[in-house]
Design a protein around this motif. Structure first.
Motif, short mmCIF file in Angstrom:
data_model
loop_
_atom_site.label_atom_id
_atom_site.label_comp_id
_atom_site.label_asym_id
_atom_site.label_seq_id
_atom_site.Cartn_x
_atom_site.Cartn_y
_atom_site.Cartn_z
N GLY A 48 72.73 47.31 -2.76
CA GLY A 48 71.25 47.38 -2.75
C GLY A 48 70.68 46.04 -2.64
O GLY A 48 69.75 45.98 -1.85
N GLU A 49 70.94 45.09 -3.21
CA GLU A 49 70.27 43.99 -3.36
C GLU A 49 70.60 43.33 -2.04
O GLU A 49 69.60 42.40 -1.41
N TYR A 50 71.70 43.60 -1.49
CA TYR A 50 72.08 42.84 -0.06
C TYR A 50 71.08 43.48 1.04
O TYR A 50 70.55 42.76 1.67
N PRO A 84 74.50 33.23 8.33
CA PRO A 84 76.14 33.69 7.92
C PRO A 84 76.47 34.85 7.11
O PRO A 84 77.17 35.50 7.38
N TRP A 85 75.75 34.97 6.37
CA TRP A 85 75.94 36.37 5.44
C TRP A 85 75.15 37.58 6.10
O TRP A 85 75.85 38.79 5.74
N ALA A 86 74.53 37.29 6.93
CA ALA A 86 74.08 38.47 7.88
C ALA A 86 75.27 38.80 9.15
O ALA A 86 75.52 39.86 9.49
N PHE A 87 75.72 37.70 9.44
CA PHE A 87 77.06 37.84 10.42
C PHE A 87 78.11 38.61 10.05
O PHE A 87 78.44 39.44 10.86
N ILE A 88 78.29 38.65 8.54
CA ILE A 88 79.60 39.31 8.16
C ILE A 88 79.07 40.84 7.50
O ILE A 88 79.74 41.09 6.73
N ALA A 89 78.01 41.25 8.01
CA ALA A 89 77.42 42.68 7.10
C ALA A 89 78.67 43.66 7.13
O ALA A 89 78.92 43.84 6.18
N SER A 136 75.49 47.84 6.77
CA SER A 136 75.39 48.13 8.26
C SER A 136 73.98 47.65 8.52
O SER A 136 73.19 47.51 7.91
N LEU A 137 73.69 47.21 9.67
CA LEU A 137 72.63 46.45 10.37
C LEU A 137 71.80 47.58 11.11
O LEU A 137 70.73 47.41 11.76
N ASN A 163 65.68 44.48 13.97
CA ASN A 163 65.15 43.14 14.05
C ASN A 163 66.31 42.07 13.84
O ASN A 163 66.66 41.11 14.50
N VAL A 164 66.90 42.31 12.62
CA VAL A 164 67.86 41.37 11.97
C VAL A 164 69.23 41.65 13.09
O VAL A 164 69.78 40.56 13.55
N ALA A 165 69.57 42.80 13.46
CA ALA A 165 70.85 42.94 14.45
C ALA A 165 70.49 42.02 15.88
O ALA A 165 71.24 41.37 16.27
N ALA A 166 69.11 42.09 16.32
CA ALA A 166 68.88 41.31 17.51
C ALA A 166 69.00 39.85 17.12
O ALA A 166 69.54 39.08 18.08
N TRP A 167 68.52 39.55 16.16
CA TRP A 167 68.33 37.90 15.71
C TRP A 167 69.97 37.42 15.28
O TRP A 167 70.30 36.60 15.95
N ARG A 168 70.68 38.23 14.83
CA ARG A 168 71.95 37.95 14.54
C ARG A 168 72.84 37.78 16.01
O ARG A 168 73.56 36.90 16.23
N GLY A 169 72.40 38.63 16.88
CA GLY A 169 73.08 38.63 18.16
C GLY A 169 72.68 37.46 18.73
O GLY A 169 73.55 36.63 19.71
N ARG A 170 71.56 36.93 19.10
CA ARG A 170 70.91 35.79 19.46
C ARG A 170 71.86 34.44 19.06
O ARG A 170 72.14 33.83 19.70
N ILE A 171 71.62 34.51 17.66
CA ILE A 171 72.28 33.35 17.09
C ILE A 171 74.04 33.31 17.23
O ILE A 171 74.44 32.10 17.75
N LYS A 172 74.53 34.49 17.18
CA LYS A 172 76.13 34.29 17.41
C LYS A 172 76.56 33.78 18.78
O LYS A 172 77.52 33.33 18.83
N GLU A 173 75.62 33.79 19.82
CA GLU A 173 76.09 33.55 20.96
C GLU A 173 76.06 31.98 21.20
O GLU A 173 76.45 31.47 22.33
#
Ligand SMILES: N[C@@H](CCC(=O)N[C@@H](CS)C(=O)NCC(=O)O)C(=O)O
Length: 233
Positions: free
Chosen positions: A133-135, A165-170, A176-177, A182-192
């Motif tokens: 819940g907190e995550y 990093p902590w969103a990367f390993i959801a 689940s994202l 918005n977080v999923a798209a941001w994560r994708g942008r950074i991961k690349e």
């Protein structure tokens, strides 16, 4: 040269990302956390909380400068390089807000979730429910912040490196994202980003994938004050 005290975990990646993004010269000391490297007096002199990441910067006038806590390290390196942080007063204030938010909220909650998902599988249902819940609650904070923006601040910054990093390993955290586009798209942008890929691959083969856990490693998973009070310095 910067000495980088590291283990391949989300908290370690934050600083590895910045070192890679800035192409700073660094040498990595791998800490074997499950074997207690973090309690060695030489490391405690640099990082009194007995946790990595930490750095020692030798590229300074006078004595080398040590820094512990990932947010403080990112801020120090942003000031040193003049990169990945707005330099005006309001921009610095916003940077600090998001660094503190991560260090006091997303980080600890994700860390506890990881503990109960990965290292204490016989934990209570209540613990899992609370930290899931907190995550998620912290993902919601990020989701709203990212509405209409590509990054947490005006452009890619240490605030993103801190929270990514902590969103990367959801998924491995059993989260689940899907509810957070918005977080999923941001994560994708950074991961690349190549620097981010390099950071995540740093000593990847040394990751603890649950082999060390609350049942078989009381050094790492059942710490008390004695772990620190007993160390001769
Ligand atoms: N708030 C700290 C958290 C650092 C942290 O929790 N590091 C963990 C690994 S992810 C650690 O060094 N653990 C060793 C221990 O608990 O003994 C930061 O952001 O730097």
């Amino acid at each position: 040269m910067i000495d980088f005290y590291y283990a391949p975990t989300p908290n370690g990646w934050k600083v590895a990302i910045m070192l890679e993004e800035c192409e700073l010269a660094y040498q990595t000391t791998l800490l074997r956390l499950s074997e207690g490297d973090q309690f060695k007096p030489t490391f405690l002199a640099i990082s009194p909380n007995a946790k990595m990441p930490a750095i020692v910067d030798h590229e300074v006038e006078g004595e080398p400068v040590s820094v512990f806590e990932s947010g403080a390290i990112l801020y120090y390196l942003a000031e040193k390089t003049g990169r990945f942080m707005p330099m005006d007063a309001v921009g610095r204030k916003e940077t600090l807000e998001w660094l503190f938010w991560q260090a006091a909220n997303q980080g600890p909650m994700a860390g506890q979730l990881s503990h109960f998902v990965n290292y204490a599988p016989n934990g209570q249902d209540y613990s899992l429910k609370r930290y899931r819940g907190e995550y998620d609650r912290n993902l919601a904070v990020l989701e709203q912040r990212l509405e209409g923006s590509e990054y947490i601040l005006d452009s890619y910054s240490i605030a993103d490196m801190m929270a990514f990093p902590w969103a990367f390993i959801a998924k491995p955290l059993s989260a689940s994202l899907d509810k957070f586009p918005n977080v999923a798209a941001w994560r994708g942008r950074i991961k690349e980003r190549p620097a981010v890929r390099n950071a995540i691959n740093l000593y990847k083969d040394q990751q603890n994938r649950g082999e060390q856990n609350a049942q078989n490693n009381s050094l790492l998973y059942n710490q008390t004050a004695d772990h620190l009070m007993g160390v001769k310095r």
